[in-house]
Design a protein around this motif. Structure first.
Motif, short mmCIF file in Angstrom:
data_model
loop_
_atom_site.label_atom_id
_atom_site.label_comp_id
_atom_site.label_asym_id
_atom_site.label_seq_id
_atom_site.Cartn_x
_atom_site.Cartn_y
_atom_site.Cartn_z
N MET A 9 56.96 47.26 12.16
CA MET A 9 55.82 47.88 11.46
C MET A 9 54.52 47.25 11.95
O MET A 9 54.41 46.03 12.00
CB MET A 9 55.97 47.68 9.95
N SER A 29 50.74 45.79 12.03
CA SER A 29 49.99 45.04 11.03
C SER A 29 48.84 45.88 10.49
O SER A 29 48.43 46.88 11.09
CB SER A 29 49.44 43.75 11.63
N ASP A 33 47.83 51.47 -1.39
CA ASP A 33 48.64 50.24 -1.37
C ASP A 33 49.28 50.01 -2.73
O ASP A 33 50.45 49.62 -2.82
CB ASP A 33 47.75 49.04 -1.01
N LEU A 61 52.37 47.81 -1.72
CA LEU A 61 52.13 47.00 -0.52
C LEU A 61 51.19 45.86 -0.89
O LEU A 61 50.06 46.10 -1.35
CB LEU A 61 51.51 47.86 0.59
N GLU A 73 51.31 42.90 4.09
CA GLU A 73 51.73 44.28 4.28
C GLU A 73 50.66 45.28 3.84
O GLU A 73 50.73 46.46 4.20
CB GLU A 73 53.02 44.55 3.51
N HIS A 88 47.46 47.54 3.63
CA HIS A 88 46.64 48.16 4.67
C HIS A 88 45.14 48.11 4.38
O HIS A 88 44.33 48.33 5.28
CB HIS A 88 47.05 49.62 4.84
#
Length: 347
Positions: free
Chosen positions: A1, A3, A44, A49, A53, A55
């Protein structure tokens, strides 16, 4: 995945490694990125997340901002706005020639995910019916804005929003200027509720419709004001004149039917002045027909989306579809073609 920073570098304004706050293109790109951060932080939350993790953080950290406060809707508990605080030292903001904000209050627009769809669409309908100011989301936003202005001063606070979020920022900015606090405001694709005359291709037909509408609205305005004129000789100051001291930045796309009504709204003012009908237009732009009829019934009379003054930027780059025409990413693109105009209302 990949970053979070890699995702930001792929889709965000990673080219803007050094921000010149005197450059209006840089200010636009940063404001749009901070609004995108408000979208990302809610996504998120929905996807759970956290930490590395997540964003969202690069959208503000890249420009040396940090989170100060999250604005959470009291109905669906979604994050609808973010208060960012600059990491620059306090002494930096004492230099009057600099235009950097100390705080930015950014509001996202509608999200269609399950967690937010129902609430956001309800607010969209309240926006259409000129009742957004009655919503608890707007009231929460206003409380936070007033609090930040009382702490930092109006000159250190920016407002920014996209779509529904820009409607919240617009309504809040209008309320603040009436209190004597003009705030630097960036409105991306703000909704303009009107008949879809901008879709008419024939310019003469479109211009004729605008002239007829202006004449009707000017006449109705005169009749309504005559019926409601107070016997008291002291008249309250025209709120439209009060608002004229505030010039928010509007960013519009000609292919976006949600916001392109503003293009015709401002362009017709210029054309009416050119043909010597500016006085009619100055009466007409203060009102919509719906707001005047509501005023005759004793209801709220000021349509939220009408503005006396603004700094308008129109994206002229052809958009492949509505998503691109209405999206935030166009506003940090360094290569888009645009036209800018400054509109200043005079009574």
């Amino acid at each position: 995945m990949p970053s979070a920073m890699e995702i930001f570098r792929q889709t965000g304004p990673s080219h803007l490694t050094a921000v010149d706050w005197k450059n209006h293109h840089h200010r636009r790109a940063v404001a749009a990125s901070l609004v995108e951060g408000a979208y990302k932080i809610e996504r998120d939350r929905q996807q759970n997340l956290q930490g590395p993790e997540a964003h969202a953080p690069p959208w503000w950290e890249f420009f040396h901002f940090q989170l100060n406060h999250l604005l959470i809707d009291d109905v669906d508990h979604s994050i609808f706005g973010v208060i960012y605080e600059s990491k620059l030292p306090a002494s930096y903001f004492m230099q009057s020639e600099l235009k950097a904000p100390r705080y930015v209050m950014a509001f996202r627009g509608t999200l269609t995910q399950h967690d937010t769809r129902t609430r956001d669409l309800k607010l969209d309908f309240q926006c259409i019916s000129n009742r957004l100011h009655e919503s608890s989301r707007f009231q929460l936003a206003m409380q936070s804005i007033q609090h930040m202005v009382s702490l930092a001063g109006a000159g250190n606070v920016w407002l920014a929003g996209h779509s529904l979020g820009s409607a919240i920022a617009l309504q809040a900015g209008k309320s603040m200027i009436k209190m004597g606090f003009p705030l630097e405001t960036y409105l991306f694709n703000p909704p303009f509720i009107s008949a879809p005359t901008e879709r008419i291709k024939e310019e003469r037909v479109k211009h004729g419709i605008h002239i007829a509408s202006s004449v009707v609205k000017a006449g109705l305005s005169h009749v309504v004001k005559s019926r409601h004129r107070s016997s008291d000789s002291k008249q309250d100051q025209d709120p439209f004149v009060v608002l004229s001291a505030w010039s928010p930045h509007l960013f519009l796309n000609q292919a976006d039917h949600i916001c392109n009504g503003y293009i015709g709204y401002f362009e017709e003012r210029r054309k009416m002045d050119e043909i010597g009908a500016g006085r009619i237009e100055r009466l007409a732009i203060k009102n919509s027909i719906e707001s005047m009829l509501s005023g005759a019934l004793g209801k709220e009379t000021e349509p939220f989306n009408l503005l006396p003054s603004a700094i308008v930027t129109i994206n002229l780059t052809p958009a492949p579809d509505f998503r691109h025409a209405h999206g935030t990413e166009q506003w940090w693109n360094p290569n888009f073609h645009f036209r800018s105009m400054v509109y200043q209302f005079t009574s």
